[in-house]
Design a protein around this motif. Sequence first.
Motif, PDB file in Angstrom:
ATOM      1  N   UNK A 128       0.777  -1.246  -0.051  1.00 28.93           N
ATOM      2  CA  UNK A 128       0.038   0.040  -0.026  1.00 28.93           C
ATOM      3  C   UNK A 128       0.921   1.359  -0.017  1.00 28.93           C
ATOM      4  N   UNK A 129       2.015   1.179   0.720  1.00 25.33           N
ATOM      5  CA  UNK A 129       2.833   2.545   0.948  1.00 25.33           C
ATOM      6  C   UNK A 129       3.714   2.589  -0.555  1.00 25.33           C
ATOM      7  N   UNK A 130       4.056   1.479  -1.053  1.00 22.27           N
ATOM      8  CA  UNK A 130       4.787   1.600  -2.258  1.00 22.27           C
ATOM      9  C   UNK A 130       3.971   2.013  -3.406  1.00 22.27           C
ATOM     10  N   UNK A 131       2.611   1.718  -3.301  1.00 20.59           N
ATOM     11  CA  UNK A 131       1.914   2.079  -4.379  1.00 20.59           C
ATOM     12  C   UNK A 131       1.230   3.477  -4.217  1.00 20.59           C
ATOM     13  N   UNK A 132       1.433   4.061  -3.050  1.00 23.71           N
ATOM     14  CA  UNK A 132       1.040   5.435  -2.858  1.00 23.71           C
ATOM     15  C   UNK A 132      -0.379   5.654  -2.233  1.00 23.71           C
ATOM     16  N   UNK A 133      -0.947   4.308  -1.784  1.00 20.20           N
ATOM     17  CA  UNK A 133      -2.031   4.342  -1.325  1.00 20.20           C
ATOM     18  C   UNK A 133      -2.149   5.177   0.084  1.00 20.20           C
ATOM     19  N   UNK A 134      -1.157   4.879   0.671  1.00 23.83           N
ATOM     20  CA  UNK A 134      -0.883   5.489   2.223  1.00 23.83           C
ATOM     21  C   UNK A 134       0.485   5.864   2.423  1.00 23.83           C
ATOM     22  N   UNK A 135       0.253   6.923   3.291  1.00 24.36           N
ATOM     23  CA  UNK A 135       1.842   7.114   3.947  1.00 24.36           C
ATOM     24  C   UNK A 135       2.142   6.475   5.247  1.00 24.36           C
ATOM     25  N   UNK A 136       1.292   6.240   6.199  1.00 27.71           N
ATOM     26  CA  UNK A 136       1.508   5.715   7.321  1.00 27.71           C
ATOM     27  C   UNK A 136       0.421   4.652   7.505  1.00 27.71           C
ATOM     28  N   UNK A 137       0.974   3.302   7.910  1.00 21.97           N
ATOM     29  CA  UNK A 137      -0.050   2.266   8.117  1.00 21.97           C
ATOM     30  C   UNK A 137       0.448   1.743   9.467  1.00 21.97           C
ATOM     31  N   UNK A 138      -0.533   1.441  10.266  1.00 25.55           N
ATOM     32  CA  UNK A 138      -0.612   0.935  11.465  1.00 25.55           C
ATOM     33  C   UNK A 138      -0.783  -0.555  11.554  1.00 25.55           C
ATOM     34  N   UNK A 139       0.220  -1.250  11.565  1.00 20.02           N
ATOM     35  CA  UNK A 139      -0.073  -2.816  11.364  1.00 20.02           C
ATOM     36  C   UNK A 139      -0.106  -3.546  12.742  1.00 20.02           C
ATOM     37  N   UNK A 140      -1.000  -4.143  13.084  1.00 15.29           N
ATOM     38  CA  UNK A 140      -1.219  -4.704  14.497  1.00 15.29           C
ATOM     39  C   UNK A 140      -1.426  -6.151  14.428  1.00 15.29           C
ATOM     40  N   UNK A 141      -0.615  -7.021  15.394  1.00 15.66           N
ATOM     41  CA  UNK A 141      -1.385  -8.360  15.326  1.00 15.66           C
ATOM     42  C   UNK A 141      -2.072  -8.497  16.752  1.00 15.66           C
ATOM     43  N   UNK A 142      -3.018  -8.995  16.638  1.00 15.32           N
ATOM     44  CA  UNK A 142      -3.755  -9.042  18.223  1.00 15.32           C
ATOM     45  C   UNK A 142      -4.652 -10.232  18.250  1.00 15.32           C
ATOM     46  N   UNK A 143      -4.461 -11.099  19.370  1.00 14.36           N
ATOM     47  CA  UNK A 143      -5.359 -12.398  19.653  1.00 14.36           C
ATOM     48  C   UNK A 143      -5.664 -12.626  21.023  1.00 14.36           C
ATOM     49  N   UNK A 144      -6.903 -13.284  21.221  1.00 14.87           N
ATOM     50  CA  UNK A 144      -7.380 -13.724  22.233  1.00 14.87           C
ATOM     51  C   UNK A 144      -7.501 -15.118  22.148  1.00 14.87           C
ATOM     52  N   UNK A 145      -6.413 -15.773  21.850  1.00 11.35           N
ATOM     53  CA  UNK A 145      -6.568 -17.422  21.616  1.00 11.35           C
ATOM     54  C   UNK A 145      -7.210 -18.407  23.047  1.00 11.35           C
ATOM     55  N   UNK A 146      -7.000 -17.901  24.165  1.00  6.94           N
ATOM     56  CA  UNK A 146      -7.816 -18.089  25.291  1.00  6.94           C
ATOM     57  C   UNK A 146      -9.109 -18.537  25.268  1.00  6.94           C
ATOM     58  N   UNK A 147      -9.721 -17.965  23.947  1.00  7.95           N
ATOM     59  CA  UNK A 147     -11.291 -18.137  23.968  1.00  7.95           C
ATOM     60  C   UNK A 147     -11.568 -19.088  22.806  1.00  7.95           C
ATOM     61  N   UNK A 148     -10.505 -19.967  22.380  1.00 10.35           N
ATOM     62  CA  UNK A 148     -10.559 -20.931  21.275  1.00 10.35           C
ATOM     63  C   UNK A 148     -10.011 -22.188  21.754  1.00 10.35           C
ATOM     64  N   UNK A 149      -9.516 -22.388  22.998  1.00 13.59           N
ATOM     65  CA  UNK A 149      -8.877 -23.640  23.478  1.00 13.59           C
ATOM     66  C   UNK A 149      -9.742 -24.355  24.200  1.00 13.59           C
ATOM     67  N   UNK A 150      -9.410 -25.735  24.024  1.00 11.40           N
ATOM     68  CA  UNK A 150     -10.088 -27.064  24.536  1.00 11.40           C
ATOM     69  C   UNK A 150      -8.968 -27.293  25.780  1.00 11.40           C
ATOM     70  N   UNK A 151      -9.597 -26.979  26.881  1.00 12.88           N
ATOM     71  CA  UNK A 151      -9.122 -26.995  28.204  1.00 12.88           C
ATOM     72  C   UNK A 151      -8.728 -28.122  28.851  1.00 12.88           C
ATOM     73  N   UNK A 152      -9.228 -29.409  28.186  1.00 12.75           N
ATOM     74  CA  UNK A 152      -8.936 -30.791  28.444  1.00 12.75           C
ATOM     75  C   UNK A 152      -7.708 -31.422  27.416  1.00 12.75           C
ATOM     76  N   UNK A 153      -7.369 -30.666  26.607  1.00 12.52           N
ATOM     77  CA  UNK A 153      -6.382 -31.123  25.744  1.00 12.52           C
ATOM     78  C   UNK A 153      -5.000 -30.427  25.949  1.00 12.52           C
ATOM     79  N   UNK A 154      -4.023 -31.235  26.772  1.00  3.28           N
ATOM     80  CA  UNK A 154      -2.916 -30.695  27.300  1.00  3.28           C
ATOM     81  C   UNK A 154      -2.091 -30.284  26.282  1.00  3.28           C
ATOM     82  N   UNK A 155      -2.214 -31.050  25.006  1.00  3.40           N
ATOM     83  CA  UNK A 155      -1.144 -30.886  23.834  1.00  3.40           C
ATOM     84  C   UNK A 155      -1.399 -29.373  23.469  1.00  3.40           C
TER      85      UNK A 155
END
Length: 325
Positions: A128-155
């Motif tokens: 996007x930046x190289x194409x001139x679509x944006x000058x500044x981009x906020x790039x975020x990685x965010x997760x709440x994986x605790x919401x999709x875990x099987x608490x009986x699967x120790x692996x």
Amino acid sequence: MSVTRAVIRSTGHYLPARVVPNAEFAKTLDTSDDWIVSRSGIERRHFAAEDEYTSDLAIKAARAALDNAGLAADDIDAVIVATSTPDFTFPAVATQVQAGLGMRSGFAFDIQAVCAGFVFALANATGLIMAGQAKRVLVIGAETFSRILDWNDRSTCVLFGDGAGAVILEAQTGTGKNTDRGVLASDLNSDGQYRELLYVDGGVSRTGTAGVLRMQGREVFRHAVEKLATSANSALDKAGLQADDVDWVVPHQANLRIIRGTVQKLGLSMEKVVVTVQDHGNTSAASIPLALSVANAEGRFHPGDVIVTEAIGGGLSWGAVVLRW
């Protein structure tokens, strides 16, 4: 010849207050601190509070990145959030971040490539930046994986944690040579035939439920080391660099054995690797920006350093980015 480069202006991260040590799992599962550490390198992880959502984590990491850059929300043109655990089916988490920061312009969208999500997001933001679509981009990685875990699967349930990391990419003028600062090359891949190695057994269209994570750990490990090393070398080759030129590797923080195996295959020393898996667990798309932000806050990176980031996740999807700090 001058070119536009996407340069990291700042980093930021956020971790939920609740810290969960390995010993907590031993109360309900046939496991122990020694068992978890020996197989993953993980000692503790953070879990979001009941009223804390992926967008909350992302907004706090974004604010930290803005503060560290001395920028306001209105200075950002686009928001990209890499996540597999959105608050809602829609709208995108990125639009919630946009609203939470008070942005009234620009655009926002999510990318879903599981643990490889931040690498994919970084590559797309660069485009996007190289194409001139944006000058500044906020790039975020965010997760709440605790919401999709099987608490009986120790692996699986002992491996994952919650968190968010953010970077601000900014357009700067470069020479077109690999001595420029910024993202120099990326390598993205996926192969859908391996879906059942790592997936969530629910979804809007199939079950109408969120589902829980399922993983064939040994098979994922087998694919991870080879694919990650190959992708990193491919990105380095595209950048006109070699492994000897690398100052730092900031890998997806899934498993210490995978990290060591990949780095060994690249012919590099673990002294050049940022490792945070012991404190965060596997935070999926958040793990690389978390590690980048932590290492940056510790003063490890210096202008001109060559950094390789690489990750593999469900899909299977995998890739690498080479950048100069």
